[in-house]
Motif scaffolding. Structure first.
Motif, mmCIF file in Angstrom:
data_model
loop_
_atom_site.group_PDB
_atom_site.id
_atom_site.type_symbol
_atom_site.label_atom_id
_atom_site.label_comp_id
_atom_site.label_asym_id
_atom_site.label_seq_id
_atom_site.Cartn_x
_atom_site.Cartn_y
_atom_site.Cartn_z
ATOM 1 N N ILE A 193 -1.235 -85.761 30.774
ATOM 2 C CA ILE A 193 -0.943 -84.799 29.721
ATOM 3 C C ILE A 193 -2.267 -84.323 29.141
ATOM 4 N N THR A 194 -2.385 -83.020 28.915
ATOM 5 C CA THR A 194 -3.613 -82.440 28.397
ATOM 6 C C THR A 194 -3.377 -81.998 26.964
ATOM 7 N N VAL A 195 -4.121 -82.630 26.052
ATOM 8 C CA VAL A 195 -3.895 -82.471 24.620
ATOM 9 C C VAL A 195 -4.994 -81.620 24.009
ATOM 10 N N ASP A 196 -4.591 -80.645 23.214
ATOM 11 C CA ASP A 196 -5.522 -79.783 22.487
ATOM 12 C C ASP A 196 -5.885 -80.486 21.181
ATOM 13 N N MET A 197 -7.140 -80.900 21.054
ATOM 14 C CA MET A 197 -7.558 -81.663 19.886
ATOM 15 C C MET A 197 -7.918 -80.773 18.695
ATOM 16 N N GLN A 198 -7.907 -79.451 18.903
ATOM 17 C CA GLN A 198 -8.198 -78.500 17.820
ATOM 18 C C GLN A 198 -9.615 -78.679 17.257
ATOM 19 N N ARG A 199 -10.469 -79.240 18.063
ATOM 20 C CA ARG A 199 -11.875 -79.423 17.708
ATOM 21 C C ARG A 199 -12.611 -79.752 19.005
ATOM 22 N N ALA B 39 -13.820 -81.627 21.968
ATOM 23 C CA ALA B 39 -13.251 -82.878 22.462
ATOM 24 C C ALA B 39 -14.299 -83.905 22.864
ATOM 25 N N ALA B 40 -15.522 -83.475 23.172
ATOM 26 C CA ALA B 40 -16.539 -84.411 23.659
ATOM 27 C C ALA B 40 -16.820 -85.550 22.677
ATOM 28 N N PRO B 41 -16.973 -85.295 21.374
ATOM 29 C CA PRO B 41 -17.197 -86.417 20.451
ATOM 30 C C PRO B 41 -16.015 -87.381 20.400
ATOM 31 N N LEU B 42 -14.798 -86.863 20.531
ATOM 32 C CA LEU B 42 -13.622 -87.731 20.539
ATOM 33 C C LEU B 42 -13.595 -88.588 21.802
ATOM 34 N N TYR B 43 -13.976 -87.997 22.910
ATOM 35 C CA TYR B 43 -14.079 -88.746 24.159
ATOM 36 C C TYR B 43 -15.060 -89.903 24.004
ATOM 37 N N ASP B 44 -16.221 -89.627 23.405
ATOM 38 C CA ASP B 44 -17.217 -90.674 23.198
ATOM 39 C C ASP B 44 -16.687 -91.765 22.268
ATOM 40 N N ALA B 45 -15.980 -91.356 21.224
ATOM 41 C CA ALA B 45 -15.422 -92.330 20.283
ATOM 42 C C ALA B 45 -14.372 -93.205 20.957
ATOM 43 N N LEU B 46 -13.572 -92.614 21.826
ATOM 44 C CA LEU B 46 -12.574 -93.392 22.558
ATOM 45 C C LEU B 46 -13.237 -94.387 23.514
ATOM 46 N N LEU B 47 -14.369 -94.008 24.088
ATOM 47 C CA LEU B 47 -15.096 -94.949 24.950
ATOM 48 C C LEU B 47 -15.463 -96.206 24.174
ATOM 49 N N LEU C 101 -11.986 -75.639 28.968
ATOM 50 C CA LEU C 101 -11.093 -76.141 27.927
ATOM 51 C C LEU C 101 -11.843 -77.199 27.105
ATOM 52 N N PRO C 102 -12.829 -76.774 26.318
ATOM 53 C CA PRO C 102 -13.715 -77.718 25.622
ATOM 54 C C PRO C 102 -13.056 -78.478 24.483
ATOM 55 N N GLN C 103 -11.859 -78.055 24.054
ATOM 56 C CA GLN C 103 -11.171 -78.755 22.973
ATOM 57 C C GLN C 103 -10.056 -79.670 23.475
ATOM 58 N N HIS C 104 -9.945 -79.813 24.780
ATOM 59 C CA HIS C 104 -8.844 -80.573 25.359
ATOM 60 C C HIS C 104 -9.305 -81.888 25.980
ATOM 61 N N LEU C 105 -8.435 -82.879 25.921
ATOM 62 C CA LEU C 105 -8.595 -84.122 26.651
ATOM 63 C C LEU C 105 -7.425 -84.279 27.612
ATOM 64 N N ARG C 106 -7.730 -84.606 28.856
ATOM 65 C CA ARG C 106 -6.678 -84.906 29.827
ATOM 66 C C ARG C 106 -6.500 -86.423 29.885
ATOM 67 N N ILE C 107 -5.257 -86.859 29.733
ATOM 68 C CA ILE C 107 -4.964 -88.283 29.618
ATOM 69 C C ILE C 107 -3.929 -88.670 30.672
ATOM 70 N N THR C 108 -4.265 -89.620 31.509
ATOM 71 C CA THR C 108 -3.328 -90.118 32.519
ATOM 72 C C THR C 108 -2.171 -90.854 31.851
ATOM 73 N N LYS D 124 -5.358 -91.914 17.494
ATOM 74 C CA LYS D 124 -5.087 -91.765 16.064
ATOM 75 C C LYS D 124 -6.274 -92.282 15.239
ATOM 76 N N LYS D 125 -6.842 -93.396 15.677
ATOM 77 C CA LYS D 125 -7.959 -94.010 14.953
ATOM 78 C C LYS D 125 -9.187 -93.117 14.942
ATOM 79 N N VAL D 126 -9.556 -92.575 16.130
ATOM 80 C CA VAL D 126 -10.789 -91.771 16.180
ATOM 81 C C VAL D 126 -10.581 -90.414 15.502
ATOM 82 N N LEU D 127 -9.376 -89.907 15.499
ATOM 83 C CA LEU D 127 -9.119 -88.652 14.801
ATOM 84 C C LEU D 127 -9.173 -88.821 13.292
ATOM 85 N N ALA D 128 -8.845 -90.015 12.839
ATOM 86 C CA ALA D 128 -8.851 -90.269 11.398
ATOM 87 C C ALA D 128 -10.227 -90.632 10.876
#
Length: 376
Positions: A319-325, A327-335, A349-356, A371-375
């Motif tokens: 599923i590919t989610v539009d983070m509305q910001r 996405a690269a910093p969120l990707y790093d935070a999830l790592l 699609l620089p604001q999207h994350l694709r998630i298996t 949810k944690k990294v977005l908050a």
């Protein structure tokens, strides 16, 4: 040793302009970088259930003959594919993953006097194999973000408009990666009727086994009607054999013969051949994978709706989610949370994350981490 030779200039023009394909970050690399364990990888659309038990048993048996070259013709696997889908073995070309088959198609039908057409946001390998042989790449505009039913999906009218006298190949993924969008039976069949007979249409069906939409086509049934059609499939996704690299193309026998002329001898190893044949026969594992994915899609859609996350419609195993910001910093935070997903800025699609889509527990962990990294 230093040299004054500019080796880049020695390469052919198409290769000079290429950017290598960027795979998802491996678990081992993240362990080295951050020193963390218990990492969850949901970046590369792999089967969270692993490989078929029957495939694993076949691998064990195949280990006894590693000193021998594999069957270069892939006779038994081709026979199994033909029997499974009502085909003839002379229609099948085996590859070291379906990526290998895509490269064979480019080598057979493209050069610096010809062009290929792809959609915006299409799988990166189409562009890579086209540029590598020096062919011209034409990119058709995808549906807009506010499209009513299929945002960011293939726009078939735009694809058709890009076809010229130079065009020899059109690449279409159905469902598409990385968006998850798809084309219906009626729409895709109508498009194929419009394509000139001297233009090869490649339908990449890497995720087709996951699809449960009633109006989703099985392009293998169109091969007699459209002799210019090539359908590619893989054992890397639902069959859980990504590490072994085996895929295939199905086409009319003349095209298959041409592809086999440029195919490397022994391009599929003996372990992959044995495991793929066994996996193809394991219907129970296949159904379990479909059911797990369907439940995961329900879980993710509910999470998106609950949290106000926008997502692109999907029928694949991601599923590919539009983070509305960005996405690269969120990707790093999830790592740093031990969760690997896929940023797709390289696909426009620089604001999207694709998630298996994973198991229920894996999905829950990823959702909570997001949810944690977005908050934060």
């Amino acid at each position: 040793m230093q040299s004054t030779t500019d080796f880049k200039q020695l390469a052919v023009t198409g290769v000079q302009a290429l950017h290598p394909y960027q795979p998802g970050k491996p678990i081992e690399e993240l362990e080295r970088e951050l020193g963390i364990s218990n990492i969850l990888k949901l970046a590369s659309n792999e089967n969270p259930l692993g490989a078929s038990p029957q495939a694993q048993a076949a691998l064990t048996a195949a280990l006894k003959t590693l000193e021998l070259y594999p069957d270069g013709s892939g006779y038994q696997l081709k026979q199994a594919i033909a029997e499974k889908f009502g085909l003839h073995s002379d229609q099948i070309t085996l590859g070291n993953g379906s990526n290998d088959v895509l490269e064979l198609i480019a080598r057979a039908f493209l050069d610096n006097q010809r062009a290929a057409v792809i959609s915006e946001h299409a799988f990166a390998v189409y562009q890579i194999v086209t540029q590598a042989v020096g062919a011209e790449l034409q990119i058709a505009k995808a549906n807009p973000a506010d499209h009513q039913t299929m945002p960011y999906g293939h726009n078939l009218a735009n694809l058709a408009a890009k076809i010229t006298d130079k065009t020899r190949v059109v690449f279409i993924a159905n469902p598409n990666n990385p968006t998850g969008t798809w084309l219906s039976t009626t729409a895709l069949h109508s498009f194929l009727q419009r394509v000139p007979s001297d233009v090869i249409v490649v339908l990449d069906e890497a995720y087709t086994e996951y699809v449960q939409e009633a109006e989703f086509p099985n392009a293998l049934t169109w091969l007699d009607e459209f002799p210019n059609l090539i359908v590619t499939r893989t054992f890397s996704k639902i069959y859980g054999l990504a590490g072994l690299r085996v895929g295939y193309a199905v086409s009319n026998p003349v095209i298959a013969d041409l592809l086999n002329r440029v195919r490397q001898p022994f391009n599929v190893n003996s372990l992959a051949l044995a495991a793929a044949q066994a996996a193809l026969a394991d219907d129970a594992f296949l159904q379990h994978s479909v059911d797990t994915n369907a439940a995961g899609l329900v879980q993710w859609r509910a999470a998106c709706e609950e949290n106000g996350w926008e997502y692109i419609p999907t029928v694949g195993n991601f599923i590919t989610v539009d983070m509305q910001r960005p996405a690269a910093p969120l990707y790093d935070a999830l790592l740093r949370e031990g969760v690997i997903v896929r940023p797709i800025g390289g696909y426009g699609l620089p604001q999207h994350l694709r998630i298996t889509i994973g198991t229920t527990a894996q999905n829950t962990r990823c959702i909570e981490a997001l949810k944690k990294v977005l908050a934060a």
